[in-house]
Scaffold this motif. Structure first.
Motif, PDB file in Angstrom:
ATOM      1  N   ASP A 138       0.848  -1.183   0.000  1.00 12.71           N
ATOM      2  CA  ASP A 138       0.000   0.000   0.000  1.00 12.71           C
ATOM      3  C   ASP A 138       0.885   1.234   0.000  1.00 12.71           C
ATOM      4  O   ASP A 138       1.792   1.367   0.817  1.00 12.71           O
ATOM      5  CB  ASP A 138      -0.899  -0.026   1.248  1.00 12.71           C
ATOM      6  N   LYS A 144      -0.813  -5.327   1.398  1.00  9.02           N
ATOM      7  CA  LYS A 144      -2.268  -5.330   1.278  1.00  9.02           C
ATOM      8  C   LYS A 144      -2.682  -6.229   0.120  1.00  9.02           C
ATOM      9  O   LYS A 144      -2.004  -6.282  -0.902  1.00  9.02           O
ATOM     10  CB  LYS A 144      -2.740  -3.895   1.032  1.00  9.02           C
ATOM     11  N   LYS A 179      -4.475  -7.435  -3.114  1.00  8.14           N
ATOM     12  CA  LYS A 179      -5.041  -6.773  -4.296  1.00  8.14           C
ATOM     13  C   LYS A 179      -5.289  -7.811  -5.371  1.00  8.14           C
ATOM     14  O   LYS A 179      -4.612  -8.838  -5.413  1.00  8.14           O
ATOM     15  CB  LYS A 179      -4.099  -5.669  -4.791  1.00  8.14           C
TER      16      LYS A 179
END
Lengths: 397, 158
Positions: free
Chosen positions: B90, B97, B99
């Motif tokens: 991020d 994170k 994704k």
């Protein structure tokens, strides 16, 4: 004798057979060739009058039916086994694929069973909307039935009129639920979406439209003498037989067996409305026809009583993302357009049922076929099949 | 005698029925529900909630709202949705994170039950109104819904 001489030549198989034929042609044999004899013929699985892949093995003598054996399993998809794999939200959409003409009522049955098990408090708004959509589904199913019933006994135009009125309902469903046939609008806890702003307006328009159309149905088909001669006294089912075969729905009510689940075990908002159970005592094909036409009026009156005062409020109660039923057995029955539909869930406390059993109305209604069709003609069998109103995926599951 | 009265009744009721069909024959244009389908494509509009196919809307910066929580993949009864995901960094917080790499949608397996769209916490997928899905090759029914090089819209949390 000339033939026999020819036969002395080797390798003439054709003349050999001919000779055998002439030898057996004694006077008694000729007469016995024209004797009446039972033989078997297949009706279906692709026969248009069976409305699906139903194979009927008919034993007939000339045109008189001696025995009818339904052969099932052409579209068995093991839905009950799939339910043991799926979560409770996913089970709902499988019931669409059973009796696809009353898909919303089937959805409602599973949702009610799950909600009762979880002891959820369902808002009044949800109950009323579920009942309205259920009754509209019943009308839509009977419209289709009326169209194909006329077509089965030889009146083509009924098909177009039945489908014309069903089209308005399909538009209502498409606007509110998103799909025309397999709607999956009910979820455990309420409804997937709130009703569309146009819903009430459209339903009211349909009710006024359809009230002028049922008398037309009567003038076109019910009062027709040719139709009455085809149906009156055909496939008579007595009340005792209806009970012992486990027949339900309009088929049983035409034999005078009062069995409407909506009356005896009201669910959703059906305890708030007044309606008459349509009953006939003749038990023949014409009585079953009249019961369904009467049900159209009753369903319209139920919709009319509810549509003006849909209560405000939530359209959905929040449930857990993974629904786990408590340990135990849960049961719910509803009245679909064909009869009594039951859901029986055995839960061991996990996210999917240990065993789930559907009692579908079509299977029991089909079991009565051999009993009432024997002794009639093949043309009568088509009329009987039309008024039994079978949906084959409902029978096979 | 009943033979003749039967004929009379038969013809009479037949004519009663034909008065209904005759009425529609003469006023067939009024109240016709038949749509001239391929010809009316320009004006044919489906209802807002019509379930045609699952689509993932992107904004002008090529950003979508899918966080890759996989709720839709879990709820789907048929295995229609397949999410291939990865862990990215991020930019704001510098933490790892989740994704999405590819949001694969098998239209050929979809039963339009709407559970995935119902369960999506960020409204990343919605119903598209396109219903003309016939193709010559069934591999074309397997689609990747997120555009290449697309990113998560900033501020979307599940």
């Amino acid at each position: 004798m000339a033939l026999r001489e020819k036969n002395n030549k080797p390798n003439s198989l054709k003349t050999n057979n001919l000779e055998l034929g002439t030898q057996n042609m004694k006077p008694e044999t000729i007469n016995s060739n024209f004797k009446s004899e039972e033989y078997q013929i297949n009706m279906g699985p692709q026969h248009p009058a069976t409305h699906g892949v139903l194979n009927l093995l008919l034993t007939i003598d000339g045109e008189t039916i001696k025995k009818v054996e339904p052969d099932l399993g052409y579209i068995h998809r093991s839905i009950e086994k799939m339910c043991e794999r799926d979560s409770y939200q996913q089970i709902v959409h499988l019931t669409d694929r059973m009796d696809y003409l009353s898909s919303n009522i089937n959805n409602e049955a599973v949702c009610l069973a799950v909600e009762n098990a979880l002891e959820l408090e369902i808002p009044e708004r949800v109950k009323v909307i579920r009942t309205i959509i259920g009754e509209l589904t019943r009308i839509s199913s009977h419209c289709l039935w009326w169209g194909v019933m006329g077509m089965d006994v030889g009146a083509l135009s009924t098909f177009f009129y039945g489908f014309r009125d069903r089209e308005m309902l399909n538009d209502i469903f498409e606007e509110t639920c998103g799909a025309r046939l397999t709607m999956n609008y009910n979820v455990p806890g309420g409804l997937m979406l709130d009703i569309h702003p146009n819903f009430v307006k459209r339903v009211k328009k349909f009710v006024t439209h359809f009230k002028t159309k049922i008398p037309e149905y009567d003038r076109l088909l019910t009062e027709n003498v040719i139709f009455q001669k085809r149906t009156k006294g055909v496939g008579v089912l007595s009340k005792e037989d209806a009970i012992s075969f486990g027949v339900s729905g309009p088929v049983a009510r035409a034999s005078g067996y009062s069995c409407d689940v909506r009356k005896y075990h009201p669910y959703s908002a059906l305890d708030k409305v007044t309606f008459n159970e349509s009953l006939k005592t003749e038990g023949d094909t014409f009585a079953r026809y009249q019961v369904r036409i009467q049900e159209l009026w009753e369903s319209l009156s139920i919709v009319e009583q509810l549509i003006d005062n849909i209560p405000e409020g939530e359209y959905r109660v929040k449930t857990n993302a993974v629904i786990k039923l408590p340990k135990g057995e849960f049961f719910q029955k509803v009245e679909t357009a064909r009869g009594e539909f039951c859901v029986y869930i055995i839960s061991t406390g996990t996210k999917s049922p240990y065993r789930l059993k559907f009692r579908s109305p079509g299977f029991s209604n089909l079991s009565v076929l051999n009993h009432i069709a024997v002794g009639g003609k093949i043309g009568d069998l088509v009329a009987i099949l039309a008024t039994l109103d079978l949906v084959i995926p409902d029978i096979d599951r | 005698m009943s033979y003749f009265s039967d004929i009379y009744k038969g013809i009479k009721t037949l004519l009663t029925g034909m008065s209904v069909t005759g009425k529609y024959f003469l006023t067939s244009r009024k109240g016709a529900i038949t749509q001239q389908y391929p010809d009316n494509r320009a004006t044919l509009k489906m209802f807002d909630r019509f379930r045609g196919e699952v689509i993932m809307p992107h904004n002008e910066n090529n950003e979508h709202r899918c966080t890759g929580c996989q709720k839709c993949e879990i709820i789907c009864p048929n295995g229609t949705i397949e999410i291939i995901w990865d862990r990215g960094i991020d930019e704001e917080t510098g933490k790892k994170k989740k994704k999405i790499d590819q949001f694969v949608y098998h239209l050929s397996m979809c039963t339009m039950c709407a559970l995935c769209i119902d369960v999506c916490p960020t409204d990343a997928i919605i119903w598209g109104q396109n219903f003309e899905n016939s193709v010559y090759d069934r591999t074309k029914l397997t689609r990747v819904l997120n555009e290449p090089e697309s990113k998560l819209m900033p501020g979307v949390e599940d």
